[in-house]
Design a protein around this motif. Structure first.
Motif, PDB file in Angstrom:
ATOM      1  N   ALA A  98       1.016  -1.537  -0.122  1.00 30.38           N
ATOM      2  CA  ALA A  98       0.444  -0.370  -0.212  1.00 30.38           C
ATOM      3  C   ALA A  98       0.955   1.314  -0.473  1.00 30.38           C
ATOM      4  CB  ALA A  98      -1.241  -0.089   1.169  1.00 30.38           C
ATOM      5  N   LEU A  99       0.926   2.252  -1.563  1.00 33.41           N
ATOM      6  CA  LEU A  99       1.472   2.607  -1.146  1.00 33.41           C
ATOM      7  C   LEU A  99       0.868   4.712  -0.941  1.00 33.41           C
ATOM      8  CD1 LEU A  99       3.415   2.434  -3.925  1.00 33.41           C
ATOM      9  CD2 LEU A  99       4.240   2.521  -1.928  1.00 33.41           C
ATOM     10  N   GLN A 100       0.909   5.588   0.058  1.00 33.57           N
ATOM     11  CA  GLN A 100      -0.294   6.249  -0.131  1.00 33.57           C
ATOM     12  C   GLN A 100       0.059   7.568  -0.800  1.00 33.57           C
ATOM     13  OE1 GLN A 100       1.153   8.895   3.741  1.00 33.57           O
ATOM     14  NE2 GLN A 100       0.695   6.916   5.148  1.00 33.57           N
ATOM     15  N   SER A 101      -1.499   8.051  -1.370  1.00 36.58           N
ATOM     16  CA  SER A 101      -1.216   8.590  -2.208  1.00 36.58           C
ATOM     17  C   SER A 101      -0.253  10.110  -2.262  1.00 36.58           C
ATOM     18  CB  SER A 101      -2.498   9.906  -2.882  1.00 36.58           C
ATOM     19  OG  SER A 101      -3.846   8.569  -2.621  1.00 36.58           O
ATOM     20  N   GLU A 102      -0.031  10.350  -0.958  1.00 35.97           N
ATOM     21  CA  GLU A 102       1.176  11.985  -0.951  1.00 35.97           C
ATOM     22  C   GLU A 102       2.392  11.456  -1.872  1.00 35.97           C
ATOM     23  OE1 GLU A 102      -2.481  13.142   1.371  1.00 35.97           O
ATOM     24  OE2 GLU A 102      -1.401  10.635   0.864  1.00 35.97           O
ATOM     25  N   GLU A 148     -18.786  10.368  -5.723  1.00 36.53           N
ATOM     26  CA  GLU A 148     -18.584  10.105  -6.731  1.00 36.53           C
ATOM     27  C   GLU A 148     -17.268  10.491  -7.923  1.00 36.53           C
ATOM     28  OE1 GLU A 148     -20.399   7.924  -8.950  1.00 36.53           O
ATOM     29  OE2 GLU A 148     -21.463   7.726  -7.907  1.00 36.53           O
ATOM     30  N   HIS A 149     -16.802  12.116  -7.299  1.00 40.18           N
ATOM     31  CA  HIS A 149     -15.483  12.385  -7.264  1.00 40.18           C
ATOM     32  C   HIS A 149     -14.164  11.713  -6.669  1.00 40.18           C
ATOM     33  CE1 HIS A 149     -12.212  15.252  -8.681  1.00 40.18           C
ATOM     34  NE2 HIS A 149     -11.804  15.138  -7.302  1.00 40.18           N
ATOM     35  N   GLY A 150     -14.060  10.971  -5.974  1.00 38.48           N
ATOM     36  CA  GLY A 150     -13.761  10.186  -5.210  1.00 38.48           C
ATOM     37  C   GLY A 150     -13.788   8.453  -5.511  1.00 38.48           C
ATOM     38  N   LYS A 151     -14.761   8.711  -6.694  1.00 34.02           N
ATOM     39  CA  LYS A 151     -14.733   7.340  -6.975  1.00 34.02           C
ATOM     40  C   LYS A 151     -13.757   6.958  -7.935  1.00 34.02           C
ATOM     41  CE  LYS A 151     -17.620   3.582  -7.907  1.00 34.02           C
ATOM     42  NZ  LYS A 151     -17.173   2.046  -6.917  1.00 34.02           N
ATOM     43  N   GLU A 152     -14.142   8.360  -9.112  1.00 39.71           N
ATOM     44  CA  GLU A 152     -12.947   9.038 -10.592  1.00 39.71           C
ATOM     45  C   GLU A 152     -11.715   8.608 -10.257  1.00 39.71           C
ATOM     46  OE1 GLU A 152     -13.369  11.913 -14.073  1.00 39.71           O
ATOM     47  OE2 GLU A 152     -14.800  11.978 -12.194  1.00 39.71           O
ATOM     48  N   LEU A 153     -11.041   9.767  -8.611  1.00 33.40           N
ATOM     49  CA  LEU A 153      -9.922   9.914  -8.374  1.00 33.40           C
ATOM     50  C   LEU A 153      -9.332   8.900  -8.435  1.00 33.40           C
ATOM     51  CD1 LEU A 153      -7.485  11.630  -8.491  1.00 33.40           C
ATOM     52  CD2 LEU A 153      -8.897  11.837  -6.212  1.00 33.40           C
ATOM     53  N   SER A 154      -9.512   7.474  -7.645  1.00 36.66           N
ATOM     54  CA  SER A 154      -9.634   6.162  -6.621  1.00 36.66           C
ATOM     55  C   SER A 154      -9.040   5.867  -7.989  1.00 36.66           C
ATOM     56  CB  SER A 154     -10.302   6.174  -6.046  1.00 36.66           C
ATOM     57  OG  SER A 154     -11.665   5.910  -6.333  1.00 36.66           O
ATOM     58  N   LYS A 155     -10.120   5.253  -9.133  1.00 40.82           N
ATOM     59  CA  LYS A 155      -9.690   4.535 -10.167  1.00 40.82           C
ATOM     60  C   LYS A 155      -8.548   4.822 -11.520  1.00 40.82           C
ATOM     61  CE  LYS A 155     -11.298   1.268 -13.328  1.00 40.82           C
ATOM     62  NZ  LYS A 155     -10.581   1.426 -14.092  1.00 40.82           N
ATOM     63  N   GLN A 156      -8.860   7.016 -11.749  1.00 37.17           N
ATOM     64  CA  GLN A 156      -7.899   6.780 -12.197  1.00 37.17           C
ATOM     65  C   GLN A 156      -5.893   7.073 -12.008  1.00 37.17           C
ATOM     66  OE1 GLN A 156      -9.328  11.699 -12.314  1.00 37.17           O
ATOM     67  NE2 GLN A 156     -10.118  11.071 -14.314  1.00 37.17           N
ATOM     68  N   ARG A 157      -5.897   6.581 -10.361  1.00 34.16           N
ATOM     69  CA  ARG A 157      -4.638   6.682  -9.702  1.00 34.16           C
ATOM     70  C   ARG A 157      -4.222   5.149  -9.879  1.00 34.16           C
ATOM     71  NH1 ARG A 157      -5.521  11.014  -4.283  1.00 34.16           N
ATOM     72  NH2 ARG A 157      -4.621  12.526  -5.741  1.00 34.16           N
ATOM     73  N   ALA A 158      -5.589   4.107  -9.755  1.00 34.39           N
ATOM     74  CA  ALA A 158      -5.375   2.923  -9.609  1.00 34.39           C
ATOM     75  C   ALA A 158      -4.643   2.645 -11.586  1.00 34.39           C
ATOM     76  CB  ALA A 158      -6.091   1.887  -9.706  1.00 34.39           C
ATOM     77  N   GLY A 195      -5.437   9.962   9.914  1.00 31.68           N
ATOM     78  CA  GLY A 195      -5.618   8.874   9.294  1.00 31.68           C
ATOM     79  C   GLY A 195      -6.586   9.079   8.443  1.00 31.68           C
ATOM     80  N   ARG A 196      -6.879  10.540   7.489  1.00 34.48           N
ATOM     81  CA  ARG A 196      -7.534  10.936   6.081  1.00 34.48           C
ATOM     82  C   ARG A 196      -6.144  10.608   5.034  1.00 34.48           C
ATOM     83  NH1 ARG A 196     -10.144  15.177   8.700  1.00 34.48           N
ATOM     84  NH2 ARG A 196      -8.174  16.140   7.846  1.00 34.48           N
ATOM     85  N   LYS A 197      -4.717  11.039   5.569  1.00 36.46           N
ATOM     86  CA  LYS A 197      -3.412  10.436   4.512  1.00 36.46           C
ATOM     87  C   LYS A 197      -3.342   8.857   4.688  1.00 36.46           C
ATOM     88  CE  LYS A 197       1.011  11.628   4.780  1.00 36.46           C
ATOM     89  NZ  LYS A 197       2.093  12.684   5.418  1.00 36.46           N
ATOM     90  N   LYS A 198      -4.165   8.588   5.384  1.00 30.14           N
ATOM     91  CA  LYS A 198      -3.691   6.673   5.030  1.00 30.14           C
ATOM     92  C   LYS A 198      -4.384   6.307   4.549  1.00 30.14           C
ATOM     93  CE  LYS A 198      -1.293   5.777   9.172  1.00 30.14           C
ATOM     94  NZ  LYS A 198      -0.824   4.873  11.196  1.00 30.14           N
ATOM     95  N   ASN A 199      -5.915   6.705   4.366  1.00 29.38           N
ATOM     96  CA  ASN A 199      -6.446   6.161   3.681  1.00 29.38           C
ATOM     97  C   ASN A 199      -6.408   6.831   1.986  1.00 29.38           C
ATOM     98  OD1 ASN A 199      -8.516   5.270   6.000  1.00 29.38           O
ATOM     99  ND2 ASN A 199      -9.093   7.014   5.971  1.00 29.38           N
ATOM    100  N   ARG A 200      -6.066   7.663   2.206  1.00 34.68           N
ATOM    101  CA  ARG A 200      -5.368   8.305   0.706  1.00 34.68           C
ATOM    102  C   ARG A 200      -4.472   7.646  -0.007  1.00 34.68           C
ATOM    103  NH1 ARG A 200      -6.271  13.542   3.006  1.00 34.68           N
ATOM    104  NH2 ARG A 200      -3.864  13.686   3.148  1.00 34.68           N
ATOM    105  N   ARG A 201      -4.921   6.288  -0.528  1.00 31.60           N
ATOM    106  CA  ARG A 201      -3.943   4.762  -1.179  1.00 31.60           C
ATOM    107  C   ARG A 201      -4.091   4.312  -1.850  1.00 31.60           C
ATOM    108  NH1 ARG A 201      -7.426   3.241   1.542  1.00 31.60           N
ATOM    109  NH2 ARG A 201      -8.208   0.480   2.347  1.00 31.60           N
ATOM    110  N   VAL A 202      -2.867   3.195  -2.861  1.00 36.10           N
ATOM    111  CA  VAL A 202      -3.250   2.830  -3.149  1.00 36.10           C
ATOM    112  C   VAL A 202      -2.901   1.317  -3.179  1.00 36.10           C
ATOM    113  CG1 VAL A 202      -2.898   1.644  -5.909  1.00 36.10           C
ATOM    114  CG2 VAL A 202      -2.828   4.255  -5.477  1.00 36.10           C
ATOM    115  N   GLU A 203      -3.149   0.203  -3.044  1.00 33.59           N
ATOM    116  CA  GLU A 203      -2.953  -0.939  -2.775  1.00 33.59           C
ATOM    117  C   GLU A 203      -2.729  -1.693  -4.041  1.00 33.59           C
ATOM    118  OE1 GLU A 203      -5.663  -0.845   1.223  1.00 33.59           O
ATOM    119  OE2 GLU A 203      -5.827  -2.718  -0.288  1.00 33.59           O
ATOM    120  N   ILE A 204      -0.915  -2.619  -3.997  1.00 36.76           N
ATOM    121  CA  ILE A 204      -1.504  -3.562  -4.872  1.00 36.76           C
ATOM    122  C   ILE A 204      -0.907  -5.086  -4.699  1.00 36.76           C
ATOM    123  CG2 ILE A 204      -0.235  -4.442  -7.004  1.00 36.76           C
ATOM    124  CD1 ILE A 204       1.412  -0.760  -6.567  1.00 36.76           C
ATOM    125  N   THR A 205      -1.805  -5.616  -5.428  1.00 34.86           N
ATOM    126  CA  THR A 205      -1.992  -6.950  -3.928  1.00 34.86           C
ATOM    127  C   THR A 205      -1.109  -8.408  -5.917  1.00 34.86           C
ATOM    128  OG1 THR A 205      -3.405  -6.310  -2.609  1.00 34.86           O
ATOM    129  CG2 THR A 205      -3.204  -9.136  -2.686  1.00 34.86           C
TER     130      THR A 205
END
Length: 211
Positions: A98-102, A148-158, A195-205
């Motif tokens: 898991a990598l924090q988005s920052e 909805e914005h979070g859905k789009e942004l999280s998918k774009q980052r993934a 906590g919000r910083k930890k939640n903003r993340r991309v997980e690679i499994t």
């Protein structure tokens, strides 16, 4: 290379079988969660090591009691940077990074910063070492802004992470499962910035290779 202090939390459980007992007259509070507690496809995958006969006279269950359904938990070992920028979780089945988005993207962006490629290439090299044939890339945000914005942004980052992984992953038959989950499945309290910083993340499994 800067050496970071690391905090290691190890759950030393080879395979834990939990069998609870239901007793006559006993009550327990339970609320059905409308959503799974973890993203689909990441549930524990270990199987019970032995069959358990619920009618066996050797079981020490009070008269009238019955066994609850068996739950099997994978081994879990977690290693996290002191600042939480990168977290590695291993079970006996999989490796999750898991990598924090920052550490990958500017705020509210899916465009990589200068340090992102090297971090992702290191993960791709391990995918090669493990000879993984299936990789999950899941993006997450905090609960700030619209869902909805979070859905789009999280998918774009993934998507961006998956595109970078492909540059280094050598097996052309690897299958990628890429999803964005917005604020769903937080791992920390969204009530604090930490906590919000930890939640903003991309997980690679990906699966662990045979040892």
């Amino acid at each position: 290379m800067t050496t970071r202090n690391r905090v290691t939390a190890v759950t030393a459980i080879s395979t834990l079988v939990i069998a609870g007992a239901h007793f006559i007259g006993a009550t327990s509070a339970h609320a059905d969660d409308p959503k799974p507690s973890v993203p689909p496809g990441t549930e524990p995958s270990a199987a019970a090591p032995v069959a358990i006969d619920s009618a066996s006279p050797g079981l020490k269950i009070p008269q009238g009691g019955t066994l609850a359904p068996i739950k099997v938990l994978d081994i879990a070992e977690v290693v996290e940077d002191l600042g939480g920028e990168q977290r590695r979780q291993e079970t006996n089945q999989t490796v999750m990074m898991a990598l924090q988005s920052e550490v990958l993207f500017p705020e509210n962006s899916a465009v990589f910063n200068a340090q992102a490629a090297a971090r992702i290439q290191a993960i791709a090299n391990e995918i090669n070492q493990q000879k993984a044939t299936r990789v999950r890339v899941f993006g997450f945000t905090d609960d700030q802004g619209s869902y909805e914005h979070g859905k789009e942004l999280s998918k774009q980052r993934a998507d961006a992470v998956q595109t970078e992984l492909v540059k280094t992953v050598t097996n052309p038959s690897v299958t990628f499962d890429v999803r964005g989950y917005s604020e769903d499945y937080p791992i920390a309290d969204n009530g604090t910035e930490e906590g919000r910083k930890k939640n903003r993340r991309v997980e690679i499994t990906f699966p662990r290779g045979a040892s």
